[in-house]
Scaffold this motif. Structure first.
Motif, short mmCIF file in Angstrom:
data_model
loop_
_atom_site.label_atom_id
_atom_site.label_comp_id
_atom_site.label_asym_id
_atom_site.label_seq_id
_atom_site.Cartn_x
_atom_site.Cartn_y
_atom_site.Cartn_z
N PHE A 220 -68.98 -29.89 -14.44
CA PHE A 220 -68.31 -29.32 -12.39
C PHE A 220 -68.76 -28.30 -12.20
CE2 PHE A 220 -65.58 -33.18 -14.50
CZ PHE A 220 -65.65 -34.34 -12.89
N LEU A 221 -68.08 -27.21 -13.41
CA LEU A 221 -68.95 -25.78 -12.77
C LEU A 221 -69.63 -25.05 -12.92
CD1 LEU A 221 -65.17 -24.23 -13.11
CD2 LEU A 221 -66.17 -25.13 -10.87
N GLY A 222 -70.37 -25.04 -14.11
CA GLY A 222 -71.63 -24.56 -14.70
C GLY A 222 -72.40 -25.52 -14.68
N ALA A 223 -72.83 -26.55 -13.87
CA ALA A 223 -73.80 -27.11 -14.11
C ALA A 223 -74.98 -26.14 -13.47
CB ALA A 223 -73.55 -28.73 -13.35
N GLY A 224 -74.44 -25.67 -11.78
CA GLY A 224 -75.53 -24.86 -11.27
C GLY A 224 -75.80 -23.88 -12.28
N LYS B 5 -61.45 -37.05 -13.65
CA LYS B 5 -63.27 -37.07 -13.23
C LYS B 5 -64.34 -38.16 -13.46
CE LYS B 5 -61.81 -35.31 -17.61
NZ LYS B 5 -62.21 -34.57 -18.94
N ILE B 6 -63.77 -39.48 -14.26
CA ILE B 6 -64.23 -40.08 -13.58
C ILE B 6 -65.00 -41.04 -12.55
CG2 ILE B 6 -65.42 -42.75 -14.47
CD1 ILE B 6 -64.01 -42.11 -16.84
N VAL B 7 -64.25 -40.67 -11.81
CA VAL B 7 -64.20 -41.18 -10.33
C VAL B 7 -65.64 -40.08 -9.16
CG1 VAL B 7 -62.89 -41.38 -7.89
CG2 VAL B 7 -62.04 -42.55 -9.83
N ALA B 8 -64.97 -38.68 -9.84
CA ALA B 8 -65.26 -37.71 -9.51
C ALA B 8 -67.33 -37.96 -9.36
CB ALA B 8 -65.16 -36.59 -9.85
N ILE C 140 -63.03 -30.42 -5.69
CA ILE C 140 -63.46 -29.33 -6.87
C ILE C 140 -62.29 -29.04 -7.74
CG2 ILE C 140 -65.27 -28.75 -8.01
CD1 ILE C 140 -65.56 -31.43 -6.94
N ASN C 141 -61.78 -27.61 -7.19
CA ASN C 141 -60.37 -27.39 -7.71
C ASN C 141 -59.48 -28.29 -8.79
OD1 ASN C 141 -59.81 -24.59 -8.22
ND2 ASN C 141 -57.84 -25.57 -7.66
N PHE C 142 -59.53 -29.00 -7.55
CA PHE C 142 -58.16 -30.36 -8.40
C PHE C 142 -58.39 -30.73 -9.43
CE2 PHE C 142 -57.22 -35.62 -8.49
CZ PHE C 142 -55.67 -34.89 -8.55
N VAL C 143 -60.01 -31.25 -9.52
CA VAL C 143 -61.18 -32.60 -10.32
C VAL C 143 -60.60 -31.12 -11.50
CG1 VAL C 143 -62.73 -33.43 -11.15
CG2 VAL C 143 -62.00 -33.36 -8.90
#
Length: 457
Positions: A35-39, A161-164, A291-294
């Motif tokens: 979520f945060l490190g893909a970039g 997480k899966i829904v996101a 995304i903060n919620f996820v």
């Protein structure tokens, strides 16, 4: 050392259902690293990052099949680490079990710190340490009930997480078929294949991405511990592990393909979550809050899992090592929970808010958690070596949950994990933590070596 698995008449309550295990197994492959490190991962080596995920995913699958084969043969074990003691001896077992317990404690502390930061996004005036105490108390209380409540908590954490992820992939598919334009760029799979290079930023950046992706996969072996908490562990274990490759392809590779189809990988900033960019693109202005919620639920899920696994590990260590000082940690509650082990683990994690309140030690804390992550590789290597011993022992069941091609695949996995660990010494961001992990291995290894061995059973 001969381990006596019957040192206690009580065993942890088996309250997890198949749906809990299956969703925990799915969500266990999805971390904040995605979520945060893909970039940042994409910025290192572009579309070839997909190959890195597939390579490390394959190594992890070999590891999990090896763990699964041993647990399938003896599902009474509530920690796969017990097999290190059984097949490599008491001293290596003692070293790896306590090392694993400690590194997961450190990771739990890191997750709790992250939770405080995420909550601070919405409540900037609320003390971070107070939110950390509240969340830890809540999750500890849930873990005192029984493993069914743990399963329900993880079920809903994982569902978020899966829904996101699925939302991201479906969004990409819709944008591709509608030929959506993002500025001067058209959403298309050709954004991935056009002028493709395996090493667009050089071969060093390609190999640097391995350690980042590895960090996204650590703790996936937790599925082996959850399987011990089901009423019928053998079929559940087989199904959960065998479906992991499909999940890696769907959630990790699928998400990366979706991101790089929507934006040219050169346009994706390393310091920003691609998920935020994409959800903003489709009109969700509060994408950052979403995304903060996820990631908040992802961190809470990791902390919940750490509480669960470290509690079971401490119980297991207390039963097999025969130390009188550890006897209280074998006590069970009426719900079948190793209650003292849970409270002691929570007490250690409770130190997190106090660490967070001292700015001077924040860097040291980050260093410790980085060292802990590196030590997962040591755990994996020793587990695979123990597996090779298992295959040569009378315990090996040729009709069990056999890892195909083990004689070839396991040495390849050992080589792969070993090379990743060695690579940590060649990059600036990982050099100091790598040195720290070596210091731990040497110091605690010496303590273990000169420790008076105890024979149990």
């Amino acid at each position: 050392m001969k381990i006596n698995e019957n040192t206690e008449t009580q065993t942890p309550n088996r309250g997890l259902q198949n749906r809990h295990i299956q969703l925990i197994a799915i969500a266990g492959t999805i971390g904040t690293g995605l979520f945060l490190g893909a970039g940042k991962s994409i910025s290192l080596t572009g579309p070839s990052i997909i190959f890195v995920y597939l390579i490390i995913g394959a190594l992890m699958f070999v590891l999990l099949r090896a763990i699964g084969e041993m647990l399938y043969q003896d599902p009474s074990q509530h920690s796969f680490l017990n097999f290190v003691s059984r097949y490599l001896g008491g001293k290596p077992g003692y070293f790896i079990q306590w090392s694993y317990w400690l590194v997961v404690i450190f990771m739990a502390m890191a997750e709790l710190t992250a939770i405080g930061t995420y909550i601070n996004f919405w409540l900037p005036q609320f003390p971070i340490w107070l939110s950390e105490v509240f969340v830890l108390a809540l999750l500890t209380a849930l873990n005192t009930l029984n493993s069914k409540f743990f399963g329900e908590t993880e079920f809903w954490f994982g569902m978020i997480k899966i829904v996101a992820i699925i939302g991201l992939i479906l969004t990409a598919i819709i944008l591709i078929f509608s030929h959506y334009h993002t500025g001067s760029n058209t959403v298309s799979l050709t954004n991935i294949t056009h002028n493709f290079h395996l090493f667009p930023n050089g071969i060093s950046k390609f190999f640097e991405s391995f350690q980042m992706v590895m960090f996204a996969f650590v703790a996936m072996e937790f599925i082996g511990m959850t399987a011990a908490e089901t009423a019928n562990p053998k079929p559940t274990l087989k199904k959960a592990i065998n479906q992991i490759p499909l999940r890696i392809i769907l959630f990790y590779v699928g998400a990366l393909l979706a991101i790089m189809s929507i934006y040219r990988w050169q346009d994706i900033p390393a310091d920003k979550s691609p998920f935020v960019m994409i959800f903003e693109l489709i009109g969700i202005k509060w994408a950052a809050a979403l995304i903060n919620f996820v990631v908040l639920t992802s961190a809470a899920s990791a902390l919940n899992s750490a509480l669960f696994s470290t509690t079971r590990n401490l119980y297991s260590l207390s039963t097999i090592n025969g130390d009188k000082i550890l006897k209280p940690f074998t006590k069970f509650s009426k719900s079948g929970i190793p209650i003292n082990a849970l409270f002691f683990t929570s007490l250690l994690i409770f130190l997190t808010p106090f660490i967070s309140m001292i700015p001077a030690v924040s860097n040291g804390f980050v260093f410790i958690t980085s060292v802990a992550t590196n030590l997962f590789l040591v755990v994996y290597l020793m587990t695979l070596v123990a597996y090779l011993k298992f295959r040569k022992s009378p315990d090996f069941d040729p009709k069990g949950f056999i890892l195909p091609g083990a004689k070839v695949l396991v040495p390849i996995a050992i080589l792969g994990f070993g090379l990743i660990f060695i690579s940590l010494f060649f990059f600036k961001e990982t050099l100091v933590p790598a040195i720290g992990s070596v210091i731990w291995i040497v110091v605690f290894g010496l303590i273990t070596t000169f420790r008076k061995a105890k024979t149990v059973g």
